[in-house]
Design a protein around this motif. Structure first.
Motif, PDB file in Angstrom:
ATOM      1  N   PRO A  56      17.744  16.766 -89.842  1.00 37.55           N
ATOM      2  CA  PRO A  56      17.745  17.620 -88.530  1.00 37.55           C
ATOM      3  C   PRO A  56      16.867  17.385 -87.326  1.00 37.55           C
ATOM      4  O   PRO A  56      16.954  17.692 -86.394  1.00 37.55           O
ATOM      5  CB  PRO A  56      16.907  19.097 -89.187  1.00 37.55           C
ATOM      6  N   LYS A  60      17.621  17.512 -83.445  1.00 43.91           N
ATOM      7  CA  LYS A  60      16.878  18.292 -82.422  1.00 43.91           C
ATOM      8  C   LYS A  60      16.531  17.399 -81.341  1.00 43.91           C
ATOM      9  O   LYS A  60      16.701  17.790 -80.128  1.00 43.91           O
ATOM     10  CB  LYS A  60      15.622  18.623 -83.258  1.00 43.91           C
ATOM     11  N   VAL A 330      25.410  17.921 -89.839  1.00 40.41           N
ATOM     12  CA  VAL A 330      24.101  18.384 -89.864  1.00 40.41           C
ATOM     13  C   VAL A 330      23.962  19.846 -89.341  1.00 40.41           C
ATOM     14  O   VAL A 330      23.236  20.475 -89.678  1.00 40.41           O
ATOM     15  CB  VAL A 330      22.988  17.293 -89.626  1.00 40.41           C
ATOM     16  N   GLU A 331      24.402  19.652 -87.830  1.00 40.78           N
ATOM     17  CA  GLU A 331      24.440  20.863 -87.154  1.00 40.78           C
ATOM     18  C   GLU A 331      25.437  22.061 -87.664  1.00 40.78           C
ATOM     19  O   GLU A 331      24.831  23.090 -87.452  1.00 40.78           O
ATOM     20  CB  GLU A 331      25.074  20.482 -85.794  1.00 40.78           C
TER      21      GLU A 331
END
Length: 345
Positions: A56, A60, A330-331
């Motif tokens: 993550p 980010k 992942v998003e």
């Protein structure tokens, strides 16, 4: 000191983020050719990167924009081979197989070669492939520090720990460390059949649905006096839950960035709150060898068959297209375990 081989490369292949922002923007992740890192000095080792995992934090940082040089190399998990070592290096020699998480303040692992401080690197478990090993460092360091540096758990620790976000990368290794190295019971949160099956396979004693309206009841049925410890990757809006399900003088350790946690509400029960950020040691140069030591201990546990990799999906080759796919996954927030991008499957 082992003599370093000649490093003839003047340039290396890499994946960079130029514009940052949404993953579908042309410059968010793109293939590039960059100057090679050069020969290592001091405690640095030069690593040929063979696999990376996507966390993550990668998403980010990418979404937040490009680096100051307008071509930031992301990536904070890698497995590869040592090419050369600096003059102060004592832990590794050229040819060693290693894995590590790197530092936020240096170029990342989305590149063919990377310089990294030896004191935050460990020998790759012999029983794991490069992809299986690349899945582990960042999440393992996070889980280890949360359990043993913040909560100060030991082999004699008993009670119950609630793991919020259990199917994710950190939760997946944390459950295993708890079951192998402490006497705690694990209550894990998961909402989908596949994620429930995953955390049960890793050793969770009880699985509850974090999306259920009666989550507090489910937890207290499993731990009638309240849980002793909480690990949370999902703190937003959970203060009321914590005040119901954590026993007096219990402890919580959090890894997410929610700015609206009402810590004062925890005072009535004297509940302790800890922050965990695995980049703290490399960012501040604080007790760096502790990071090497804990990863070496995990290498031992893996090679003894006591814990396992959290890899669930491998993409290849190691280029912008594969990394875009990994970022999208992942998003989505639906990933169980870890996704790795490797030079080959």
């Amino acid at each position: 000191m082992t003599t370093n081989p000649t490093i003839p490369s003047q340039t290396i292949s890499a994946v960079v983020s130029r514009t940052g922002g949404a993953i579908d923007l042309p410059g968010s992740l793109e293939d590039a050719t960059l100057p090679a890192p050069g020969a290592p000095t001091g405690h640095d080792i030069l690593v040929a990167v063979r696999a990376v995992s996507v966390n993550p934090v990668d998403v980010k940082v990418r979404a937040g924009g490009a680096g100051a040089d307008d071509a930031r190399v992301l990536g904070w998990d890698a497995a590869g081979t040592v090419l050369a070592v600096g003059e102060l290096v004592t832990l590794f020699r050229p040819g060693d197989e290693v894995y590590y998480a790197g530092s936020l303040d240096r170029p990342g692992s989305y590149a063919a070669q990377q310089l990294v401080d030896e004191r935050i690197v460990a020998h790759r478990p012999k029983s794991l492939s490069v992809a299986e090993a690349a899945a582990l460092p960042l999440t393992t360091i996070t889980a280890w520090e949360a359990l043993f540096d913040k909560l100060r758990l030991t082999e004699s620790s008993t009670g119950t720990i609630l793991v919020l976000g259990a199917p994710g990368g950190v939760g997946s290794i944390l459950i295993q460390l708890v079951k192998e190295l402490t006497g705690l019971r694990v209550i894990a949160t998961a909402s989908r059949p596949e994620s429930r099956a995953w955390v049960e396979e890793l050793g969770a004693d009880v699985v509850v649905d974090h999306r259920a309206a009666d989550l507090d009841r489910q937890i207290l049925e499993a731990a009638p006096g309240g849980v002793d410890f909480v690990f949370t990757a999902q703190s937003r809006g959970r203060t009321a839950l914590f005040t119901k399900v954590v026993r007096p003088f219990g402890q919580i350790v959090a890894i997410d960035d929610d700015r609206d946690v009402d810590l004062l509400a925890l005072k009535d029960r004297s509940i302790s709150w800890h922050w965990e950020l695995m980049f703290t040691r490399p960012r501040h140069g604080w007790d760096l060898l502790a990071q090497h030591d804990l990863l070496e201990r995990v290498t031992q546990l893996i090679d003894e068959g006591r814990i396992r990799t959290t890899l669930t999906q491998t993409l290849a080759p190691l280029n912008a297209e594969s990394l875009r796919q990994a970022h999208r996954l992942v998003e989505s927030g639906q990933v169980v375990g870890k996704i790795v991008v490797a030079e080959s499957r």
